[in-house]
Design a protein around this motif. Structure first.
Motif, PDB file in Angstrom:
ATOM      1  N   ILE A 109       0.851  -1.201   0.000  1.00  0.00           N
ATOM      2  CA  ILE A 109       0.000   0.000   0.000  1.00  0.00           C
ATOM      3  C   ILE A 109       0.889   1.255   0.000  1.00  0.00           C
ATOM      4  O   ILE A 109       0.614   2.225  -0.723  1.00  0.00           O
ATOM      5  CB  ILE A 109      -0.962  -0.027   1.213  1.00  0.00           C
ATOM      6  N   ASP A 110       1.990   1.199   0.785  1.00  0.00           N
ATOM      7  CA  ASP A 110       2.915   2.353   0.801  1.00  0.00           C
ATOM      8  C   ASP A 110       3.510   2.602  -0.583  1.00  0.00           C
ATOM      9  O   ASP A 110       3.625   3.738  -1.033  1.00  0.00           O
ATOM     10  CB  ASP A 110       4.046   2.121   1.812  1.00  0.00           C
ATOM     11  N   LYS A 111       3.892   1.510  -1.252  1.00  0.00           N
ATOM     12  CA  LYS A 111       4.477   1.648  -2.599  1.00  0.00           C
ATOM     13  C   LYS A 111       3.452   2.238  -3.566  1.00  0.00           C
ATOM     14  O   LYS A 111       3.785   3.046  -4.433  1.00  0.00           O
ATOM     15  CB  LYS A 111       4.932   0.280  -3.132  1.00  0.00           C
ATOM     16  N   TRP A 112       2.216   1.789  -3.427  1.00  0.00           N
ATOM     17  CA  TRP A 112       1.146   2.297  -4.294  1.00  0.00           C
ATOM     18  C   TRP A 112       0.990   3.805  -4.095  1.00  0.00           C
ATOM     19  O   TRP A 112       0.831   4.566  -5.049  1.00  0.00           O
ATOM     20  CB  TRP A 112      -0.146   1.554  -3.965  1.00  0.00           C
ATOM     21  N   LYS A 113       1.094   4.209  -2.839  1.00  0.00           N
ATOM     22  CA  LYS A 113       0.964   5.648  -2.557  1.00  0.00           C
ATOM     23  C   LYS A 113       2.122   6.432  -3.164  1.00  0.00           C
ATOM     24  O   LYS A 113       2.010   7.621  -3.442  1.00  0.00           O
ATOM     25  CB  LYS A 113       0.885   5.891  -1.051  1.00  0.00           C
ATOM     26  N   GLU A 114       3.253   5.728  -3.374  1.00  0.00           N
ATOM     27  CA  GLU A 114       4.380   6.395  -4.055  1.00  0.00           C
ATOM     28  C   GLU A 114       4.102   6.542  -5.548  1.00  0.00           C
ATOM     29  O   GLU A 114       4.858   7.199  -6.252  1.00  0.00           O
ATOM     30  CB  GLU A 114       5.664   5.570  -3.895  1.00  0.00           C
ATOM     31  N   GLY A 115       3.096   5.839  -6.041  1.00  0.00           N
ATOM     32  CA  GLY A 115       2.730   6.009  -7.443  1.00  0.00           C
ATOM     33  C   GLY A 115       2.813   4.753  -8.297  1.00  0.00           C
ATOM     34  O   GLY A 115       2.613   4.816  -9.510  1.00  0.00           O
ATOM     35  N   TYR A 116       3.086   3.604  -7.694  1.00  0.00           N
ATOM     36  CA  TYR A 116       3.128   2.374  -8.496  1.00  0.00           C
ATOM     37  C   TYR A 116       1.730   1.819  -8.722  1.00  0.00           C
ATOM     38  O   TYR A 116       0.847   1.972  -7.873  1.00  0.00           O
ATOM     39  CB  TYR A 116       3.985   1.310  -7.802  1.00  0.00           C
ATOM     40  N   ASP A 117       1.535   1.174  -9.865  1.00  0.00           N
ATOM     41  CA  ASP A 117       0.222   0.602 -10.172  1.00  0.00           C
ATOM     42  C   ASP A 117       0.129  -0.875  -9.801  1.00  0.00           C
ATOM     43  O   ASP A 117      -0.945  -1.379  -9.538  1.00  0.00           O
ATOM     44  CB  ASP A 117      -0.066   0.738 -11.672  1.00  0.00           C
ATOM     45  N   VAL A 118       1.274  -1.543  -9.869  1.00  0.00           N
ATOM     46  CA  VAL A 118       1.299  -2.958  -9.500  1.00  0.00           C
ATOM     47  C   VAL A 118       2.471  -3.165  -8.549  1.00  0.00           C
ATOM     48  O   VAL A 118       3.589  -2.770  -8.850  1.00  0.00           O
ATOM     49  CB  VAL A 118       1.503  -3.866 -10.734  1.00  0.00           C
ATOM     50  N   VAL A 119       2.182  -3.736  -7.395  1.00  0.00           N
ATOM     51  CA  VAL A 119       3.268  -4.068  -6.469  1.00  0.00           C
ATOM     52  C   VAL A 119       3.144  -5.556  -6.159  1.00  0.00           C
ATOM     53  O   VAL A 119       2.182  -5.990  -5.534  1.00  0.00           O
ATOM     54  CB  VAL A 119       3.179  -3.264  -5.151  1.00  0.00           C
ATOM     55  N   TYR A 120       4.067  -6.347  -6.664  1.00  0.00           N
ATOM     56  CA  TYR A 120       3.959  -7.795  -6.462  1.00  0.00           C
ATOM     57  C   TYR A 120       4.939  -8.271  -5.396  1.00  0.00           C
ATOM     58  O   TYR A 120       5.960  -7.643  -5.138  1.00  0.00           O
ATOM     59  CB  TYR A 120       4.181  -8.553  -7.777  1.00  0.00           C
ATOM     60  N   GLY A 121       4.584  -9.373  -4.769  1.00  0.00           N
ATOM     61  CA  GLY A 121       5.452  -9.963  -3.756  1.00  0.00           C
ATOM     62  C   GLY A 121       6.401 -10.959  -4.399  1.00  0.00           C
ATOM     63  O   GLY A 121       5.963 -11.823  -5.156  1.00  0.00           O
ATOM     64  N   ILE A 122       7.681 -10.831  -4.109  1.00  0.00           N
ATOM     65  CA  ILE A 122       8.661 -11.786  -4.634  1.00  0.00           C
ATOM     66  C   ILE A 122       9.027 -12.740  -3.502  1.00  0.00           C
ATOM     67  O   ILE A 122       9.455 -12.319  -2.439  1.00  0.00           O
ATOM     68  CB  ILE A 122       9.923 -11.061  -5.121  1.00  0.00           C
ATOM     69  N   ARG A 123       8.861 -14.014  -3.788  1.00  0.00           N
ATOM     70  CA  ARG A 123       9.091 -15.007  -2.726  1.00  0.00           C
ATOM     71  C   ARG A 123      10.569 -15.294  -2.575  1.00  0.00           C
ATOM     72  O   ARG A 123      11.210 -15.790  -3.503  1.00  0.00           O
ATOM     73  CB  ARG A 123       8.366 -16.299  -3.080  1.00  0.00           C
ATOM     74  N   ARG A 124      11.089 -14.990  -1.402  1.00  0.00           N
ATOM     75  CA  ARG A 124      12.506 -15.264  -1.153  1.00  0.00           C
ATOM     76  C   ARG A 124      12.647 -16.694  -0.638  1.00  0.00           C
ATOM     77  O   ARG A 124      13.319 -17.515  -1.209  1.00  0.00           O
ATOM     78  CB  ARG A 124      13.029 -14.265  -0.131  1.00  0.00           C
ATOM     79  N   GLU A 125      11.964 -16.985   0.460  1.00  0.00           N
ATOM     80  CA  GLU A 125      11.948 -18.339   1.002  1.00  0.00           C
ATOM     81  C   GLU A 125      10.544 -18.893   0.830  1.00  0.00           C
ATOM     82  O   GLU A 125       9.574 -18.167   0.942  1.00  0.00           O
ATOM     83  CB  GLU A 125      12.288 -18.314   2.495  1.00  0.00           C
TER      84      GLU A 125
END
Ligand code: UDP
Ligand code: MG
Length: 335
Positions: A109-125
């Motif tokens: 949500i914070d990234k979206w407020k910075e102006g991104y339209d898609v913020v996906y989760g990258i699985r590390r583990e």
């Protein structure tokens, strides 16, 4: 600035073991994130008490919409329904088992407020996955990216935030078997990722057995790439060229070296081999044809049996037209 609200889209299938934890966690999250005002819980035709429990647990709470499919249509279509129905300015797609942690949703949500339209989760583990599952998943994301020609993030599942713009664009896609993560990557816009360690599910067992996982992978590939069809052409040409070389060799041994070739029994295996190969590619062609057939029939992608809000209001006409015919209750969509 106008208040910007966020939706959560959560598909559930036979998750009675964790509905309580889920609603509790969502409510705790909302106390820290008041912008989360819409929660769409999509029951993908559970056979257990999931829906009943959700109705009870969310009674009187603000902002919940409960959707119940008439049968199990699959995770990807449950997510599709969520994207179709969400009215908020952005939505986070997340699993019910909290393997997609809410605090990461907060970062999205914070990234979206910075102006991104898609913020996906990258699985590390990857919690709770065997060695083979983990590596087959890693391999698949790489193969998909190579073959699809879409700039899809590696090691990202469906856990992601999408903005209103993306959701509106999504409604223009009416594929019968949408491969959500691929299509969202295909849509473009400003995309970014957040790395996170994927924990094990909080309760219950995985609803994605290896067969379903493999089906999803094949669906993803087939909906984005015609490479397997081209492979048949290349392999065919190669074999034809090889057989001409073989013929020359036969002629040379017979007329130049003067010896007949023995071992004709091996012919039968050659026959089987090519028979198998031909059937295999016939199958490949067939599976593309089946996808075309599916599209042409243009059936509704999912059927909603029940939809209600946690405040007890009936949620009626909210079904968007572009859903290639979603059906609510008794009223089939006309074409
Ligand atoms: N799910 C669904 N329909 C299905 C299978 C799964 O809606 O046919 C949901 C499930 O309830 C969960 C999410 O999809 O919220 C991911 O499933 P799961 O956790 O079983 O998959 P895994 O994390 O093991 O890949
Ligand atoms: Mg899970």
């Amino acid at each position: 600035m106008t208040p910007r609200n966020v939706a959560l889209i959560v598909p559930l299938y036979n998750e009675e073991a964790l509905t309580g934890i889920l609603v509790r966690e969502i409510e705790a999250f909302r106390r820290t994130r008041p912008e989360v005002q819409e929660i769409l819980l999509i029951d993908d035709g559970s056979r257990d008490a999931t829906f009943r429990q959700l109705v009870r647990l969310t009674e009187g709470l603000d902002g919940y919409t409960l959707v119940r499919f008439s049968r199990n249509f699959g995770h990807q279509l449950a997510v599709t329904a969520g994207l179709d129905l969400a009215t908020a300015d952005a939505a986070v797609i997340m699993d019910a088992d909290l393997q997609d942690p809410l605090d990461v949703a907060g970062q999205m949500i914070d990234k979206w407020k910075e102006g991104y339209d898609v913020v996906y989760g990258i699985r590390r583990e990857r919690g709770g996955m065997s060695f083979t599952e983990r590596w087959s998943a890693r391999l698949f994301y790489r193969v998909f990216r190579r073959f699809s020609g879409v700039d899809a993030p590696l090691d990202a599942g469906d856990f992601r935030l999408v903005s209103r713009r993306v959701m509106d664009a999504w409604k223009g896609l009416s594929e019968q078997q949408p491969y959500v993560r691929g299509l969202i990557a295909w849509l473009g816009f400003n995309q970014t990722g957040i790395e996170y360690d994927r924990p094990e599910r909080v309760a219950g067992t995985s609803k994605y057995p290896m067969v379903k996982r493999l089906q999803l992978a094949l669906d993803g590939l087939a909906s984005f790439s015609a490479q397997p069809l081209r492979l048949a052409v290349r392999l065919g040409l190669l074999l034809a060229a090889g057989s001409i070389a073989g013929l020359l060799w036969v002629l040379v041994t017979k007329y130049v070296l003067g010896t007949a070739i023995t071992g004709w029994a091996s012919l039968i295996f050659v026959g089987f081999f090519f028979g198998g190969l031909q059937l295999f590619f016939l199958g490949v062609v067939g599976s593309y044809l089946a996808r075309v057939y599916d599209e042409v029939k243009d059936r509704p992608r999912y059927v909603v049996q029940d939809m209600r809000s946690s405040r007890g209001q009936a949620v009626g006409a909210a079904m968007p037209e572009q859903n290639a015919g979603a059906v609510v209750g008794e009223e089939p969509t006309k074409h």
